[in-house]
Structures are given as structure tokens and as C-alpha cells.
Design an enzyme around this catalytic site. Structure first.
Site, short mmCIF file in Angstrom:
data_model
loop_
_atom_site.label_atom_id
_atom_site.label_comp_id
_atom_site.label_asym_id
_atom_site.label_seq_id
_atom_site.Cartn_x
_atom_site.Cartn_y
_atom_site.Cartn_z
N ASP A 117 0.61 -1.13 0.12
CA ASP A 117 0.13 -0.01 0.06
C ASP A 117 0.75 1.05 -0.14
OD1 ASP A 117 0.79 -0.65 2.64
OD2 ASP A 117 -1.00 0.17 3.36
N ARG A 185 1.21 -7.19 9.75
CA ARG A 185 0.93 -5.77 10.16
C ARG A 185 -0.39 -5.61 10.65
NH1 ARG A 185 3.68 -1.70 6.54
NH2 ARG A 185 5.36 -1.79 8.02
N GLU A 236 1.07 -10.34 14.47
CA GLU A 236 1.96 -9.32 15.23
C GLU A 236 1.25 -8.37 15.51
OE1 GLU A 236 5.15 -8.05 12.40
OE2 GLU A 236 3.78 -7.48 10.96
O1 F6P Z 1 4.20 -5.51 5.03
C1 F6P Z 1 5.00 -6.52 4.94
C2 F6P Z 1 5.84 -6.73 6.36
O2 F6P Z 1 6.52 -7.80 6.36
C3 F6P Z 1 4.75 -6.69 7.39
O3 F6P Z 1 4.01 -8.00 7.78
C4 F6P Z 1 5.65 -6.30 8.52
O4 F6P Z 1 4.89 -5.83 9.83
C5 F6P Z 1 6.51 -5.25 7.92
O5 F6P Z 1 6.84 -5.69 6.74
C6 F6P Z 1 7.86 -5.31 8.65
O6 F6P Z 1 8.48 -4.17 7.99
P1 F6P Z 1 10.10 -3.93 7.86
O7 F6P Z 1 10.80 -4.62 6.83
O8 F6P Z 1 10.36 -2.59 7.85
O9 F6P Z 1 10.90 -4.41 9.21
#
Ligand code: F6P
Length: 361
Positions: A117, A185, A236
Site C-alpha cells: 500500500d 501488520r 503481530e
Molecule cells: O508489509 C510486510 C511486512 O513484512 C509486515 O508484515 C511487517 O509488519 C512489516 O513488513 C515489517 O517491515 P520491515 O521490513 O520494515 O521490518
């Protein structure tokens, strides 16, 4: 004779298996036209800094199944402005001007951005500057509206299911209560479908608040039924009543304003242990980035191939401010504005009903 079109491509945000399959399809479909493909490195940063190169067939051969992205990714946000007093505003920055300059210099006719998104949100905003944009939804979270599935989700399900199969054997052997924390997320798609496919006993998703009391009661009931082990899958982003609906976070905030999530699995295990009502000591597994890595599942390879081909065709047709969406069996152009307005996509009520009907919360 008409001028050969030039299509830019970039991959942004959190990666997932299947992106490379989409890149391969984009290059194959474009070159067959023929149209040229210019790839930019590390998401929007590559476009801002004009770090790009033409993609040839040889650049995308052998990558169909490979996870990650051969272009690299980042969470660069050209619409994020931080004032001197540290306040974050959403407005065009000098990066938007730099993008327009890259666009001119490269003679781009359209840009295909592959991401979640945030990446698609930037594409939507940039299309308002007259830059033709086509998006491809890619995220393990499967939270983008307007498409039944996004690239990467099914590969993440394979990882979650595999983890649950492995956790089952050790949970059974040790008569244990195991907690598996999964990503997603603010969305529970991974937890719900991964949990069902892997036979979890309790499913906790961000879409409905849970209470430790209820979880404890569910485990107790299983013990009474002679089930001497249990597996809880917790997303999470799940929110416990005991924390007044707050998520458990790690503090860090990314360029799109998202706070890093994680830790709910340990929090829940500690709560259950502190109560001391269950004879089993909970143990925790946090699946984290394993869900984003590895080889692409067949479904994602096929979806990515279809999305890649469709994105090139939409771009060559002059469509803009749209993304590819899988609706039933068809790949259709979905206006980015409406897809983003509906994101995060709610869980499918029918799947929730099925889960509940077999005793999952
Ligand atoms: O949007 C994909 C995702 O893996 C989510 O499930 C998770 O909360 C987030 O990205 C983690 O982001 P980063 O790579 O910035 O730690």
C-alpha cells in the site's frame, strides 16, 4: 512509424517471493511488443536518483522462482517532509521534482511499481502529476483491497504451514503449549489462512480484540478433552483487551509512519505463564522475516506472471492510476484510489465463519 514505448519498473516496500517472476513477465511481454524496460534500483530511491538500467531478457532469466527482488527495495517516500522541529508532513518534497526530471531524461511513457500500500500510494500521488502509473500489488500481508490476492501471500502461507507442521511434532512429543507469532501488520490474513492450513488450535487476529482469559479457557477446554498440547497462532498486530487494545510494538517507525510490530507472542506467553493455571509452560516462535524469504509458491509465480503481463498491457493501452487486481479468475485494472481507500482489506467473512465453525476463535 510509431516510437517504441519506454516503461520504467521498480520494486518498493517489504519484499516477498514472486516479485522476480513479475519482473520476468514484464520484460518478456514488453520486449515482445517491442517496448523497452528501464529498471530503477531500490524502490522510489532509484527513480529519485536516476539509478536505472535497461532490462534485457538475459537479466531476468533464471529468476522465476527466486525470492527477493533483483532490483532491490527500500521504503523511500518522496512525499515525506520532516520540519526543523521534527514534525512529519505528507506533501511533495524535492524528491518529486527529481522524479519528474528522471522521467523526462529517460523518456518514460509509463512506470510499473510493484509493492504494497505504501508503494502504490506513492504511485497514486505521482499520477496526479500526469505521470502514467500502473501498480502491481505485492505483499505477504494480503491486505490490499481490489484484489483477491497479492503476490507473496501464498508463499508466506507455505512458510507458516511448514512451521506449524514442525511445531506440531514437538508440541505433541513434549505435551506443550506453543505460540507462533506471524506477520501481517494490521491484517490477519496470514494468521487466519496460515493457522487454518497448519491446524492451529487458537487464532488471534488484529481484526478482533482478544482476551488472555478466553485464550486460557480455550487451552483448558482442550486439556479437558485429553488434548495435551496446543498451538496458538497470533498475528503481530493482534490487540489484547488487557492492553486496552494497544498493539505490542518495537518502537522503530518507518518512512511511511508505520511503527514496527512484534513481541505479542512473548507477551501472551508471559501472561499465561504468570497466571499459572495451565500445567504447560508456553514456548514461543517468532516467524518474522522467514515469511518473506525463500522460493515463490506456484500460485505466486502464476499470479506474478499474469500481473506482469497485464501491467505491461495496461501501460501500453494508456491506462494510468490503476493496479492489476485478481477478481475471481480475471485480472482486471483496479483504480488505485479505490484500492487504497479499502486497504487494509477486511478478512473474508466466509473464511472467518469456517474457522469459527471448527472451533477456532
Ligand atoms: O508489509 C510486510 C511486512 O513484512 C509486515 O508484515 C511487517 O509488519 C512489516 O513488513 C515489517 O517491515 P520491515 O521490513 O520494515 O521490518
Amino acid at each position: 512509424m510509431h516510437k517504441e514505448k519506454t516503461i520504467g519498473v521498480l520494486t518498493g516496500g517489504g519484499d516477498s517471493p514472486g516479485i522476480n517472476a513479475a519482473l520476468r513477465a514484464i520484460v518478456r511481454r514488453a520486449l515482445a511488443e517491442p517496448a523497452q524496460v528501464i529498471a530503477f534500483t531500490d524502490g522510489w530511491r532509484g527513480l529519485v536518483e536516476d539509478e536505472g538500467r535497461p532490462l534485457r531478457l538475459t537479466d531476468v532469466s533464471g529468476i522465476l522462482h527466486v525470492g527477493g527482488t533483483v532490483l532491490g527495495t527500500s521504503r523511500t517516500n518522496p512525499f515525506r517532509k520532516v520540519t526543523r522541529d521534527g514534525e512529519v508532513h505528507w506533501e511533495p518534497t524535492e524528491k518529486v521534482q527529481a522524479i519528474k526530471e528522471t522521467w523526462q531524461r529517460r523518456g518514460l511513457d509509463a512506470l510499473i511499481s510493484i509493492g504494497g500500500d505504501d508503494t502504490l500510494g506513492v504511485a497514486h500521488r505521482l499520477s496526479a502529476y500526469g505521470l502514467p502509473m500502473v501498480g502491481i500489488p505485492q505483499t505477504i500481508d494480503n491486505d490490499i483491497a481490489g484484489t483477491d490476492y497479492s503476490i507473496g501471500f501464498h508463499s508466506a502461507l507455505v512458510t507458516v504451514t511448514d512451521a506449524l507442521d514442525k511445531l506440531h511434532t514437538t508440541a505433541h512429543a513434549h505435551h506443550r503449549l506453543l505460540v507462533l507469532e506471524v506477520m501481517g501488520r494490521d491484517s490477519g490474513w496470514i494468521a487466519l489462512l496460515g493457522g487454518m492450513a497448519g491446524g492451529a488450535d487458537v487464532l488471534l487476529v488484529p481484526e478482533s480484540e482478544f482476551s488472555v482469559d478466553t485464550v486460557e479457557e480455550q487451552i483448558r477446554q482442550r486439556l479437558e478433552q485429553g488434548k495435551r498440547f496446543s498451538i496458538i497462532v497470533v498475528a503481530e498486530g493482534a490487540t489484547p483487551k488487557e492492553l486496552e487494545g494497544r498493539q505490542v510494538t518495537r518502537g522503530e517507525v518507518d518512512a511511511f509512519g508505520h511503527v514496527q510490530l512484534g513481541g505479542i507472542g512473548y507477551w501472551l506467553a508471559d501472561q499465561l505463564k504468570a497466571r499459572g493455571n495451565l500445567e504447560m509452560t508456553p514456548r514461543v516462535t517468532v516467524l518474522a522475516y522467514l515469511q518473506r524469504g525463500g522460493i515463490a509458491a506456484p500460485f505466486d509465480r502464476l499470479l506474478a506472471t499474469r500481473f506482469g503481463v497485464a501491467a505491461v498491457e495496461f501501460a501500453l493501452d494508456g491506462q494510468t492510476d490503476v493496479m492489476t487486481g485478481l477478481q475471481g479468475t480475471q485480472v482486471v485494472p483496479v483504480p488505485l484510489g479505490s484500492a487504497l481507500a479499502g486497504t487494509p482489506k477486511p478478512l473474508d467473512p466466509e473464511l472467518v465463519r469456517v474457522a469459527k465453525s471448527i472451533g477456532l476463535s
